[in-house]
Scaffold this motif. Structure first.
Motif, PDB file in Angstrom:
ATOM      1  N   SER A  35      45.502 -49.477  66.794  1.00 29.75           N
ATOM      2  CA  SER A  35      46.453 -49.749  68.632  1.00 29.75           C
ATOM      3  C   SER A  35      47.978 -50.481  67.683  1.00 29.75           C
ATOM      4  O   SER A  35      47.633 -51.379  66.528  1.00 29.75           O
ATOM      5  N   TRP A  36      48.520 -50.366  68.488  1.00 29.68           N
ATOM      6  CA  TRP A  36      49.818 -51.202  68.321  1.00 29.68           C
ATOM      7  C   TRP A  36      50.157 -51.172  69.425  1.00 29.68           C
ATOM      8  O   TRP A  36      49.143 -51.385  70.629  1.00 29.68           O
ATOM      9  N   HIS A  37      50.427 -53.315  68.625  1.00 24.64           N
ATOM     10  CA  HIS A  37      50.733 -54.400  70.232  1.00 24.64           C
ATOM     11  C   HIS A  37      51.861 -55.208  69.455  1.00 24.64           C
ATOM     12  O   HIS A  37      52.620 -54.484  69.014  1.00 24.64           O
ATOM     13  N   GLU A  46      50.441 -57.379  73.760  1.00 25.28           N
ATOM     14  CA  GLU A  46      51.053 -56.732  74.606  1.00 25.28           C
ATOM     15  C   GLU A  46      50.034 -55.387  74.474  1.00 25.28           C
ATOM     16  O   GLU A  46      51.031 -55.117  73.080  1.00 25.28           O
ATOM     17  N   LEU A  47      49.213 -54.797  74.461  1.00 28.42           N
ATOM     18  CA  LEU A  47      48.764 -53.857  73.447  1.00 28.42           C
ATOM     19  C   LEU A  47      49.712 -52.615  74.049  1.00 28.42           C
ATOM     20  O   LEU A  47      49.728 -52.285  75.587  1.00 28.42           O
ATOM     21  N   VAL A  48      50.143 -51.465  73.616  1.00 30.32           N
ATOM     22  CA  VAL A  48      51.069 -50.506  73.725  1.00 30.32           C
ATOM     23  C   VAL A  48      50.410 -49.664  73.614  1.00 30.32           C
ATOM     24  O   VAL A  48      50.331 -48.340  74.606  1.00 30.32           O
ATOM     25  N   ALA A  49      49.615 -49.204  72.216  1.00 29.33           N
ATOM     26  CA  ALA A  49      48.915 -47.530  72.570  1.00 29.33           C
ATOM     27  C   ALA A  49      47.706 -47.982  71.759  1.00 29.33           C
ATOM     28  O   ALA A  49      47.951 -48.626  70.925  1.00 29.33           O
ATOM     29  N   SER A  50      46.276 -47.190  71.697  1.00 27.91           N
ATOM     30  CA  SER A  50      45.975 -46.826  70.924  1.00 27.91           C
ATOM     31  C   SER A  50      45.095 -45.743  70.318  1.00 27.91           C
ATOM     32  O   SER A  50      45.413 -44.872  71.527  1.00 27.91           O
ATOM     33  N   ILE A  51      44.449 -44.907  69.714  1.00 27.40           N
ATOM     34  CA  ILE A  51      43.805 -44.111  68.816  1.00 27.40           C
ATOM     35  C   ILE A  51      42.038 -44.223  68.527  1.00 27.40           C
ATOM     36  O   ILE A  51      42.444 -45.114  67.850  1.00 27.40           O
ATOM     37  N   THR A  52      41.882 -44.116  69.085  1.00 27.14           N
ATOM     38  CA  THR A  52      40.396 -43.222  68.289  1.00 27.14           C
ATOM     39  C   THR A  52      40.149 -43.175  66.929  1.00 27.14           C
ATOM     40  O   THR A  52      41.207 -42.641  66.808  1.00 27.14           O
ATOM     41  N   SER A  53      39.083 -42.926  66.455  1.00 29.53           N
ATOM     42  CA  SER A  53      39.026 -42.256  65.107  1.00 29.53           C
ATOM     43  C   SER A  53      38.822 -40.083  65.165  1.00 29.53           C
ATOM     44  O   SER A  53      38.754 -39.847  64.291  1.00 29.53           O
ATOM     45  N   VAL A  60      49.937 -47.308  77.430  1.00 28.42           N
ATOM     46  CA  VAL A  60      50.572 -48.744  78.439  1.00 28.42           C
ATOM     47  C   VAL A  60      51.313 -47.581  79.510  1.00 28.42           C
ATOM     48  O   VAL A  60      52.236 -46.782  78.378  1.00 28.42           O
ATOM     49  N   ASP A  61      51.569 -47.985  80.754  1.00 27.72           N
ATOM     50  CA  ASP A  61      52.279 -46.964  81.619  1.00 27.72           C
ATOM     51  C   ASP A  61      53.775 -47.399  80.918  1.00 27.72           C
ATOM     52  O   ASP A  61      54.391 -46.390  81.014  1.00 27.72           O
ATOM     53  N   SER A  62      54.043 -48.476  80.654  1.00 31.82           N
ATOM     54  CA  SER A  62      55.505 -48.611  80.520  1.00 31.82           C
ATOM     55  C   SER A  62      56.514 -47.102  78.760  1.00 31.82           C
ATOM     56  O   SER A  62      57.461 -46.994  78.859  1.00 31.82           O
ATOM     57  N   VAL A  63      55.259 -47.291  78.280  1.00 28.64           N
ATOM     58  CA  VAL A  63      55.946 -46.499  77.663  1.00 28.64           C
ATOM     59  C   VAL A  63      55.389 -44.948  77.264  1.00 28.64           C
ATOM     60  O   VAL A  63      55.913 -44.207  76.335  1.00 28.64           O
ATOM     61  N   LYS A  64      54.652 -44.404  78.270  1.00 26.83           N
ATOM     62  CA  LYS A  64      54.084 -42.784  78.351  1.00 26.83           C
ATOM     63  C   LYS A  64      55.161 -41.874  78.137  1.00 26.83           C
ATOM     64  O   LYS A  64      56.571 -42.261  79.161  1.00 26.83           O
ATOM     65  N   GLY A  65      55.321 -41.496  77.777  1.00 25.21           N
ATOM     66  CA  GLY A  65      56.232 -39.952  77.140  1.00 25.21           C
ATOM     67  C   GLY A  65      58.040 -40.817  76.778  1.00 25.21           C
ATOM     68  O   GLY A  65      58.474 -39.570  76.102  1.00 25.21           O
ATOM     69  N   ARG A  66      57.762 -41.383  75.667  1.00 27.34           N
ATOM     70  CA  ARG A  66      58.374 -42.025  75.079  1.00 27.34           C
ATOM     71  C   ARG A  66      57.976 -42.472  73.265  1.00 27.34           C
ATOM     72  O   ARG A  66      58.502 -42.143  72.975  1.00 27.34           O
ATOM     73  N   PHE A  67      56.461 -43.456  73.408  1.00 30.04           N
ATOM     74  CA  PHE A  67      56.353 -43.285  72.327  1.00 30.04           C
ATOM     75  C   PHE A  67      54.662 -42.726  72.579  1.00 30.04           C
ATOM     76  O   PHE A  67      54.120 -42.415  72.874  1.00 30.04           O
ATOM     77  N   THR A  68      54.457 -42.246  71.100  1.00 29.90           N
ATOM     78  CA  THR A  68      53.314 -41.360  70.861  1.00 29.90           C
ATOM     79  C   THR A  68      52.744 -41.969  69.084  1.00 29.90           C
ATOM     80  O   THR A  68      52.924 -42.050  67.873  1.00 29.90           O
TER      81      THR A  68
END
Length: 121
Positions: A35-37, A46-53, A60-68
């Protein structure tokens, strides 16, 4: 000893893009969730984005569509592509990974040292 090393931060103008990387090194049996915080001045981390194996992602809602968020399981590297940057994205960005480094122990939580992202004109 497992280490996470981030790179890719910097100063960028609003609307610009950055790609953050986080490379895990050391004795690694397996890497679970990653994950990225971020932590802005005067604010809590704050947690920004996470990815499972398996590659399932959450944002997080504030970055949806902009962060990958993405990961390379062969290189044990985590990425964060950040587009359409806003001044409010200014923060220190940290990567986190749950890593098993010993087949006899449970996986442990590891953090990178952080990379500064500053969005300003």
């Amino acid at each position: 000893q497992v280490q996470l090393v981030e790179s890719g931060g910097g100063l960028v103008q609003p609307g610009g893009s950055l790609r953050l990387s986080c490379a895990a090194s050391g004795i690694i049996i397996s890497v679970n969730g990653m994950s990225w915080h971020r932590q802005a001045p005067g604010k809590e981390r704050e947690l920004v984005a996470s990815i499972t194996s398996a590659g399932s992602t959450n944002y997080v809602d504030s970055v949806k569509g902009r962060f990958t968020i993405s990961r390379d399981n062969v290189k044990n590297t985590l990425y964060l592509q950040i587009n359409s940057l806003k001044p409010e994205d200014t923060a220190v960005y940290y990567c986190n990974a749950v890593i098993r480094s010993n087949r006899y122990d449970r996986p442990s939580d590891y953090w990178g040292q952080g990379t500064q992202v500053t969005v300003s004109s």
